[in-house]
Design a protein around this motif. Structure first.
Motif, mmCIF file in Angstrom:
data_model
loop_
_atom_site.group_PDB
_atom_site.id
_atom_site.type_symbol
_atom_site.label_atom_id
_atom_site.label_comp_id
_atom_site.label_asym_id
_atom_site.label_seq_id
_atom_site.Cartn_x
_atom_site.Cartn_y
_atom_site.Cartn_z
ATOM 1 N N LEU A 34 0.828 -1.213 0.000
ATOM 2 C CA LEU A 34 0.000 0.000 0.000
ATOM 3 C C LEU A 34 0.862 1.262 0.000
ATOM 4 O O LEU A 34 0.596 2.226 -0.739
ATOM 5 C CB LEU A 34 -0.912 -0.008 1.228
ATOM 6 N N LEU A 35 1.943 1.269 0.783
ATOM 7 C CA LEU A 35 2.835 2.428 0.824
ATOM 8 C C LEU A 35 3.534 2.632 -0.516
ATOM 9 O O LEU A 35 3.594 3.752 -1.052
ATOM 10 C CB LEU A 35 3.878 2.256 1.932
ATOM 11 N N GLU A 36 4.086 1.549 -1.065
ATOM 12 C CA GLU A 36 4.816 1.678 -2.317
ATOM 13 C C GLU A 36 3.911 2.071 -3.473
ATOM 14 O O GLU A 36 4.340 2.763 -4.412
ATOM 15 C CB GLU A 36 5.550 0.376 -2.648
ATOM 16 N N GLY A 37 2.666 1.665 -3.422
ATOM 17 C CA GLY A 37 1.735 2.035 -4.489
ATOM 18 C C GLY A 37 1.192 3.440 -4.341
ATOM 19 O O GLY A 37 0.736 4.034 -5.324
ATOM 20 N N SER A 38 1.223 3.963 -3.128
ATOM 21 C CA SER A 38 0.653 5.296 -2.894
ATOM 22 C C SER A 38 1.652 6.415 -3.169
ATOM 23 O O SER A 38 1.250 7.544 -3.461
ATOM 24 C CB SER A 38 0.163 5.400 -1.443
ATOM 25 N N PHE A 39 2.943 6.138 -3.039
ATOM 26 C CA PHE A 39 3.961 7.175 -3.222
ATOM 27 C C PHE A 39 4.823 6.839 -4.446
ATOM 28 O O PHE A 39 5.413 5.755 -4.501
ATOM 29 C CB PHE A 39 4.864 7.283 -1.989
ATOM 30 N N ARG A 97 12.348 5.766 -2.766
ATOM 31 C CA ARG A 97 11.108 4.999 -2.832
ATOM 32 C C ARG A 97 10.631 4.775 -1.393
ATOM 33 O O ARG A 97 11.407 4.360 -0.522
ATOM 34 C CB ARG A 97 11.338 3.649 -3.510
ATOM 35 N N THR A 99 8.871 2.710 1.412
ATOM 36 C CA THR A 99 8.602 1.279 1.593
ATOM 37 C C THR A 99 8.552 0.971 3.084
ATOM 38 O O THR A 99 8.692 1.870 3.943
ATOM 39 C CB THR A 99 9.686 0.455 0.883
#
Length: 504
Positions: A34-39, A97, A99
């Motif tokens: 969720l974090l990697e896809g949001s930022f 990134r 993560t």
């Protein structure tokens, strides 16, 4: 202390299925996704602390500011391209990134790129603007204007208190003290400096009172020189009709203004040397031309003298020719006298022979005497005529020799050289008069377009008292604003009571 579970809570727990309970690994994994896809990949700036550089080649540290901190990791395949060694307390700019490290459930940043903060961001902005303006054609050589060979007025856009202005003025005083300098005072760094520089360039272009404009300052860091990397300044330089020399920083410093300007100078002093013709060098050039002309005339005279000497050597001396003719005349005279004597002797012999044959030849003798006298008179007249003929020939030869004397030939060459000298002097005087008339005409043309003449006719220039911006519309001022009004003689410092803009 034991927790109390009510009957309703027991019923709720019993009703849950096993699939609604998240294992820790699943929760952490889904949180990471969720974090990697949001930022997206983003830039973060902060201070390095808790730096660790183990033998594995990875770099671990904490990035913090005054309010928060976050763990960061930069793996070996990325930090091999670093141009510096990170240290605790260093301000850095990171491309990261976002993560989550599943092993400890910690929020962290994976660093893809690291650079020192400040100069790095400015350098990226510098490269981006340079590429964009280059594509627009602002750096093309076709737009570069040549510098005038002999400028009368040079403008300087710089800080009046900076060392650059003092260096420029010193060079002009040394190389060309007759050139008039106009300083357009501006701030060369800090907030609003770029706007002041652009406004000064536009003012100089509007007034058209300078032949060359020097824009620059002394050396400094990238942040100090940043005003000359602003797009506003670059476009003002490109739009200016006056040739501009950019002199920003030291020889190794390159700014956007250097690429847009017509000529780039490595230092302010070098810019002054490009704009100021060397007076002593011009005098030396004129003196060298005069020396070459003198040498040419001297060589020409020497060559004519050598040719005259050669011709003189080829001609025989008149005295020797006259002496030779006198000898020839004397020889002919002797030959004539010998012939006359021989003929007289022959006649006498014939007379003696005839006298011997005749007895008392008085009549014959008288006749022979008459014939002898007649021959003698004819012989004398013939000798006299021959002598006169030889004298006339000798006189003619003497006159011809007088006309061919080297002295006369030398006098003719001397008159020709004097005539050439007079023509050279008159041509030089005429050239000076033509250049003087051209200079007077240019001064009259300059005086005709001078803004000072416009002020003499009763017009004035109104400027804002703070920014020195020229006011051309009543809508640009408000009540209470302070204005400076420049007249033909002196200035007025006024305050606006009211304004009446022109209705469109």
């Amino acid at each position: 202390m034991a927790s109390l579970v009510t009957p309703s809570d027991r019923q709720t727990l019993a009703s849950r299925s096993v699939k609604d309970v998240y294992p820790v690994s699943r929760l952490v994994r889904e949180a990471r996704v969720l974090l990697e896809g949001s930022f997206p990949l983003l830039w973060v700036e902060g201070e390095v602390s808790n730096l660790a550089m183990p033998g594995s080649g990875h770099i671990y540290f904490t990035l913090k500011d005054a309010a928060a901190q976050v763990r960061c990791a930069m793996f070996r395949n990325r930090n091999q391209h670093l141009r510096f060694t990170p240290e605790n307390g260093m301000q850095v700019l990171l491309r990261v990134r976002v993560t989550l490290y599943e092993g400890r459930g910690e929020f962290q940043l994976v660093v893809e790129h690291m650079e020192e903060a400040g100069s790095g961001a400015l350098q990226r902005a510098y490269e981006a603007l340079k590429q964009r303006l280059g594509l627009e054609g602002l750096f093309d050589a076709a737009h570069k204007k040549p510098l005038p060979a002999f400028p009368q007025t040079v403008g300087i856009v710089s800080s009046p208190d900076g060392a650059a202005v003092h260096d420029i003025v010193s060079v002009f005083r040394r190389r060309a003290p007759s050139i008039h300098l106009i300083i357009y005072p501006v701030a060369v760094q800090g907030q609003g400096a770029a706007a002041q520089i652009a406004q000064a360039i536009q003012t100089a272009d509007a007034r058209q009172e300078c032949d060359v404009l020097i824009v620059g300052r002394g050396g400094g860091s990238l942040e100090d020189l940043w005003s000359f990397n602003e797009e506003l300044v670059a476009r003002a330089i490109f739009a200016c009709q006056i040739p501009i020399i950019s002199a920003v920083g030291h020889e190794i410093d390159y700014s956007i203004a250097d690429f847009v300007a017509d000529v780039r100078a490595p230092t302010p002093s070098a810019a002054a040397e490009l704009a100021a013709p060397e007076t002593r060098q011009l005098l030396q050039t004129v003196q060298a031309s005069v020396s070459r002309m003198h040498r040419y005339l001297l060589q020409t005279l020497q060559q004519q003298h050598r040719q005259l000497s050669f011709l003189k050597a080829r001609l025989p001396k008149p005295a020797s020719r006259l002496q030779q003719h006198h000898k020839e005349l004397h020889r002919l005279k002797q030959q004539l006298q010998n012939a006359w004597r021989n003929q007289l002797q022959q006649r006498q012999q014939q007379l003696d022979f005839q006298s011997a044959r005749l007895k008392h030849p008085r009549s014959m003798l008288a006749l022979q005497q008459q014939r002898l006298k007649h021959c003698q008179s004819r012989l004398q007249s013939q000798v006299h005529w021959l002598i006169q003929q030889h004298q006339r020939n000798s006189g003619q030869l003497s006159q011809r020799l007088q006309r061919c004397l080297p002295v006369n030939e030398l006098e003719l060459h001397k008159q020709h050289c004097n005539q050439l000298g007079k023509q050279l002097h008159s041509g030089f005087v005429l050239s000076l008069k033509q250049r003087e008339q051209r200079l007077i005409q240019q001064m009259r043309t300059l005086a005709a377009v001078s803004p000072l003449n416009t002020l003499e006719r009763g017009y004035s220039i109104t400027q804002d008292a703070g920014s020195q911006r020229v006011i051309t519309d009543a809508a640009e001022v408000n009540s209470g604003d302070r204005l400076d009004i420049r007249l033909s003689r002196g200035e007025l410092h006024c305050q606006v009571i009211s304004s009446r803009p022109k209705q469109s």
